[in-house]
Design an enzyme around this catalytic site. Structure first.
Site, short mmCIF file in Angstrom:
data_model
loop_
_atom_site.label_atom_id
_atom_site.label_comp_id
_atom_site.label_asym_id
_atom_site.label_seq_id
_atom_site.Cartn_x
_atom_site.Cartn_y
_atom_site.Cartn_z
N LYS A 95 7.95 0.53 -11.24
CA LYS A 95 6.71 1.19 -11.59
C LYS A 95 5.87 1.53 -10.36
O LYS A 95 4.98 2.36 -10.41
CB LYS A 95 5.86 0.28 -12.50
CG LYS A 95 6.49 -0.09 -13.80
CD LYS A 95 5.51 -1.07 -14.55
CE LYS A 95 6.16 -1.59 -15.81
NZ LYS A 95 5.33 -2.64 -16.44
N GLY A 96 6.11 0.79 -9.30
CA GLY A 96 5.19 0.80 -8.15
C GLY A 96 4.85 2.17 -7.59
O GLY A 96 3.76 2.37 -7.06
N GLU A 155 9.24 5.76 -2.89
CA GLU A 155 9.00 4.33 -3.15
C GLU A 155 7.62 3.92 -2.65
O GLU A 155 7.12 4.48 -1.68
CB GLU A 155 10.05 3.49 -2.42
CG GLU A 155 11.21 3.04 -3.28
CD GLU A 155 10.86 1.90 -4.23
OE1 GLU A 155 9.70 1.77 -4.65
OE2 GLU A 155 11.77 1.13 -4.56
N ASP A 156 7.06 2.93 -3.29
CA ASP A 156 5.77 2.40 -2.81
C ASP A 156 5.95 1.50 -1.60
O ASP A 156 5.16 1.55 -0.67
CB ASP A 156 5.04 1.65 -3.93
CG ASP A 156 5.88 0.54 -4.55
OD1 ASP A 156 7.12 0.64 -4.49
OD2 ASP A 156 5.31 -0.42 -5.10
N ASP A 201 10.74 -3.75 1.43
CA ASP A 201 10.57 -5.15 1.82
C ASP A 201 11.89 -5.59 2.48
O ASP A 201 12.10 -5.34 3.67
CB ASP A 201 10.25 -5.91 0.52
CG ASP A 201 9.80 -7.33 0.73
OD1 ASP A 201 10.07 -7.89 1.79
OD2 ASP A 201 9.20 -7.92 -0.18
N LYS A 204 7.27 -3.37 5.23
CA LYS A 204 7.06 -4.69 5.84
C LYS A 204 8.25 -4.96 6.76
O LYS A 204 9.25 -5.55 6.33
CB LYS A 204 7.02 -5.77 4.75
CG LYS A 204 5.78 -5.81 3.91
CD LYS A 204 5.90 -6.98 2.95
CE LYS A 204 4.68 -7.11 2.06
NZ LYS A 204 4.86 -8.15 1.04
N VAL A 241 0.61 -7.68 -1.15
CA VAL A 241 -0.39 -6.62 -1.27
C VAL A 241 -0.40 -6.03 -2.67
O VAL A 241 0.62 -5.97 -3.35
CB VAL A 241 -0.17 -5.50 -0.22
CG1 VAL A 241 -0.47 -6.01 1.17
CG2 VAL A 241 1.24 -4.93 -0.29
N ASP A 290 1.48 -4.32 -7.76
CA ASP A 290 0.88 -5.29 -8.68
C ASP A 290 1.04 -6.73 -8.24
O ASP A 290 1.85 -7.07 -7.39
CB ASP A 290 1.54 -5.16 -10.05
CG ASP A 290 2.95 -5.75 -10.07
OD1 ASP A 290 3.74 -5.40 -9.17
OD2 ASP A 290 3.26 -6.57 -10.95
N ARG A 329 -2.61 -2.65 -10.29
CA ARG A 329 -1.88 -1.43 -9.89
C ARG A 329 -2.83 -0.25 -9.69
O ARG A 329 -2.53 0.65 -8.92
CB ARG A 329 -0.84 -1.05 -10.94
CG ARG A 329 0.37 -1.97 -11.01
CD ARG A 329 1.50 -1.29 -11.79
NE ARG A 329 2.54 -2.21 -12.20
CZ ARG A 329 3.60 -2.56 -11.47
NH1 ARG A 329 3.75 -2.06 -10.26
NH2 ARG A 329 4.50 -3.39 -11.93
C1 PRP Z 1 9.19 -3.38 -5.38
C2 PRP Z 1 9.17 -2.00 -4.75
C3 PRP Z 1 10.62 -1.75 -4.46
C4 PRP Z 1 11.15 -3.13 -4.15
C5 PRP Z 1 11.26 -3.30 -2.68
O1 PRP Z 1 9.45 -3.27 -6.73
O2 PRP Z 1 8.65 -1.03 -5.61
O3 PRP Z 1 11.28 -1.17 -5.55
O4 PRP Z 1 10.23 -4.08 -4.70
O5 PRP Z 1 11.79 -4.55 -2.34
P1 PRP Z 1 13.12 -4.70 -1.48
O6 PRP Z 1 12.99 -3.83 -0.27
O7 PRP Z 1 13.10 -6.18 -1.12
O8 PRP Z 1 14.31 -4.35 -2.33
P2 PRP Z 1 9.16 -4.43 -7.78
O9 PRP Z 1 10.43 -5.21 -8.00
O10 PRP Z 1 7.97 -5.20 -7.35
O11 PRP Z 1 8.88 -3.64 -9.13
P3 PRP Z 1 7.66 -2.67 -9.54
O12 PRP Z 1 7.73 -1.46 -8.61
O13 PRP Z 1 7.94 -2.32 -10.95
O14 PRP Z 1 6.37 -3.43 -9.34
#
Ligand code: PRP
Length: 185
Positions: free
Chosen positions: A47-48, A103-104, A107, A135, A157, A163, A169
């Protein structure tokens, strides 16, 4: 705690509204320049990415369409195991199209690496990746990013799509969540 009691949970602001606006405009201008005369398909990862994608798309000066995917990581160990699965796939066939993953945040990099391999196999004309936040200290795998907004430290964050337990969000800025919030659970 009431959900609107933001001040109790939110620490310092990493990216105020103005910075996000400026960053999103810069990325949209780069994409518009790189794909001048072409049409792009923005692929938002739910969703991000929903707020970032909405702003990015509206700053583009080239023709574009949008589609979404939803992914899930397996369990709590996902960030170390790197296992990702599709919850909702695209409605669009991307073969021959200029596709841009939006993507938001990146990580560990597992999600984007998985997506790039999955979508690359569908033979788009081009496949690019646009990420608002990175990050770098958390990276486990190397992933090429074509359009990057901001590098941030390894803090939790929230805001602008991101979220904590589905909250925050829709904050108009990106801020650090106070560690006391997730430590008390
Ligand atoms: C977050 C973000 C990426 C992922 C990145 O999603 O939107 O999809 O984590 O992490 P990574 O680089 O370690 O793979 P999240 O699982 O928090 O879901 P959301 O977007 O629905 O909040």
């Amino acid at each position: 705690m009431h959900e609107n009691d933001v001040s109790a949970d939110i620490g310092r602001i990493l990216a105020p509204k103005e910075t996000l606006e400026e960053t999103t405009r810069r990325l949209a201008a780069q994409i518009s320049q790189d794909f001048a005369g072409k049409e792009v398909l923005l692929i938002g990862i739910l969703k991000g990415a929903f707020i970032f994608l909405a702003d990015l798309a509206r700053h583009l000066t080239i023709p574009h369409t949008v589609d979404f995917m939803s992914l899930s990581s397996y369990g709590a160990t996902a960030t170390t195991s790197g296992e990702v699965r599709i919850i909702m796939d695209l409605r669009t066939f991307i073969r021959g199209k200029h596709a841009i993953i939006v993507e938001d945040i990146i990580d560990t990099g597992h999600t984007l690496l998985y997506l790039q391999q999955l979508l690359g196999a569908r033979q788009p004309a081009t496949l690019r990746t646009c990420v608002l936040l990175s990050k770098p200290d958390r990276r486990k795998v190397t992933v090429p990013i074509d359009y990057l907004g901001l590098e941030i430290p390894d803090d939790w964050v929230v805001g602008y799509g991101l979220d904590y337990a589905e909250k925050y969000r829709t904050l108009p800025y990106i801020a650090v969540l106070k560690p006391s919030v997730y430590r008390r659970e």
